[in-house]
Write a protein that holds these residues in place. Structure first.
Motif, PDB file in Angstrom:
ATOM      1  N   LYS A  17     -58.255  61.080  60.342  1.00 15.69           N
ATOM      2  CA  LYS A  17     -59.556  60.425  60.251  1.00 15.69           C
ATOM      3  C   LYS A  17     -59.481  58.934  59.895  1.00 15.69           C
ATOM      4  O   LYS A  17     -60.435  58.190  60.147  1.00 15.69           O
ATOM      5  CB  LYS A  17     -60.427  61.137  59.199  1.00 15.69           C
ATOM      6  N   VAL A  18     -58.380  58.520  59.298  1.00 18.53           N
ATOM      7  CA  VAL A  18     -58.268  57.123  58.864  1.00 18.53           C
ATOM      8  C   VAL A  18     -57.189  56.391  59.664  1.00 18.53           C
ATOM      9  O   VAL A  18     -57.483  55.420  60.366  1.00 18.53           O
ATOM     10  CB  VAL A  18     -57.970  57.032  57.348  1.00 18.53           C
TER      11      VAL A  18
ATOM     12  N   ASP B 299     -58.086  56.492  63.391  1.00 18.85           N
ATOM     13  CA  ASP B 299     -59.414  56.029  63.798  1.00 18.85           C
ATOM     14  C   ASP B 299     -59.208  54.755  64.622  1.00 18.85           C
ATOM     15  O   ASP B 299     -58.906  53.698  64.070  1.00 18.85           O
ATOM     16  CB  ASP B 299     -60.273  55.744  62.561  1.00 18.85           C
TER      17      ASP B 299
ATOM     18  N   HIS C  11     -63.967  55.009  54.794  1.00 16.43           N
ATOM     19  CA  HIS C  11     -63.908  56.478  54.798  1.00 16.43           C
ATOM     20  C   HIS C  11     -64.114  57.064  53.409  1.00 16.43           C
ATOM     21  O   HIS C  11     -64.838  58.068  53.253  1.00 16.43           O
ATOM     22  CB  HIS C  11     -62.557  56.932  55.356  1.00 16.43           C
TER      23      HIS C  11
END
Length: 266
Positions: free
Chosen positions: A38-39, A42, A108
């Motif tokens: 997710k980080v 991304d 995030h």
């Protein structure tokens, strides 16, 4: 002393061979899997990236000269007391991929109290501040002329959530931490020596909480920095460390029942 290019390349090769892939496959830690997927992964091109990189390009072509009082281990490229802005921007500023990674981390995880040790020209600081306009960003810089240039850069980008504190970290850090009370995200990039790096970590400990993230720059820059990193990650408060070679990330989440240590390709 900074590692020679040959030694640095050898260390990077060893890291790359043993590091986990950057897709998160086979990752058993939910926190690290989320961080990777997710980080790290991304790939959104946030508009702030273009703004900060336009500033970087401008600074890389700036011939003006600044007086630099280097209170740390010095530049790997130059030990001169005066340096061109262009040289600082090209050689001392963190590459875009790392500034953008920290930008995504702040977005995030929703960091609101952000501290940076080592402003330089403020390129990375700008990423930290742009990531969350509601955040309070405090950045420390030892060289007055460099600090003034950074302030001008923040103004040019319209960043109003940054407080720049001038002076030796040994003198300024305690008061800054007392004023912040807690820290959510810290980037330590101001002194590439073992004893000060470990001391800053100890000073930060009373101000961390379960979701705090600490990012250390250049953890494989020299034998001193590697020794500092090795001594820090074994501290009881640290529950998870992630080695991305050029930076190291610490987490203090108590939901980890055992210490977790990862090297991830980035």
């Amino acid at each position: 002393m900074v590692y020679s290019p040959l030694i640095a390349a050898s260390k990077y090769f060893k890291y790359y061979i043993h590091a986990s892939n950057s897709k998160g496959h086979g990752m058993h830690s939910p926190f690290v899997f989320e961080f990777i997927t997710k980080v790290m992964n991304d790939f959104t091109r946030y508009p702030d990236y273009e703004r900060v990189e336009a500033l970087r390009k401008q600074l890389q072509n700036d011939p003006s000269v600044l007086t630099v009082q280097d209170l740390g281990a010095g530049s790997a490229k130059s030990s001169a007391s005066t340096r061109k802005v262009a040289s600082i921007a090209k050689n001392a500023a963190k590459p875009a991929k790392y500034g953008q990674l920290m930008y995504r981390m702040i977005r995030h995880y929703g960091a609101l109290r952000i501290l940076e040790l080592g402003t330089s020209l403020g390129i990375t600081t700008s990423y930290l501040a742009a990531a969350n306009p509601e955040a309070r960003v405090v950045t420390l810089e030892g060289a007055p002329s460099v600090a003034q240039k950074a302030r001008e850069n923040f103004t040019s980008l319209g960043l109003n959530n940054i407080e720049l504190v001038e002076g030796n970290f040994d003198d300024t850090l305690p008061a800054v931490l007392n004023a912040l009370e807690k820290v959510d995200f810290v980037f330590i990039d101001g002194n590439h020596r073992k004893e000060p790096t470990e001391r800053y970590f100890q000073q930060l400990l009373p101000y961390i909480h379960n979701e705090t993230l600490l990012v250390f720059d250049d953890i494989h820059w020299s034998a001193e920095m590697e020794a500092a990193w090795d001594n820090i990650v074994v501290q009881d408060a640290v529950t998870c460390d992630i080695d991305l070679f050029y930076i190291g990330i610490l987490s203090f989440r108590k939901e980890f029942k055992e210490k977790q240590a990862f090297a991830v390709r980035f």
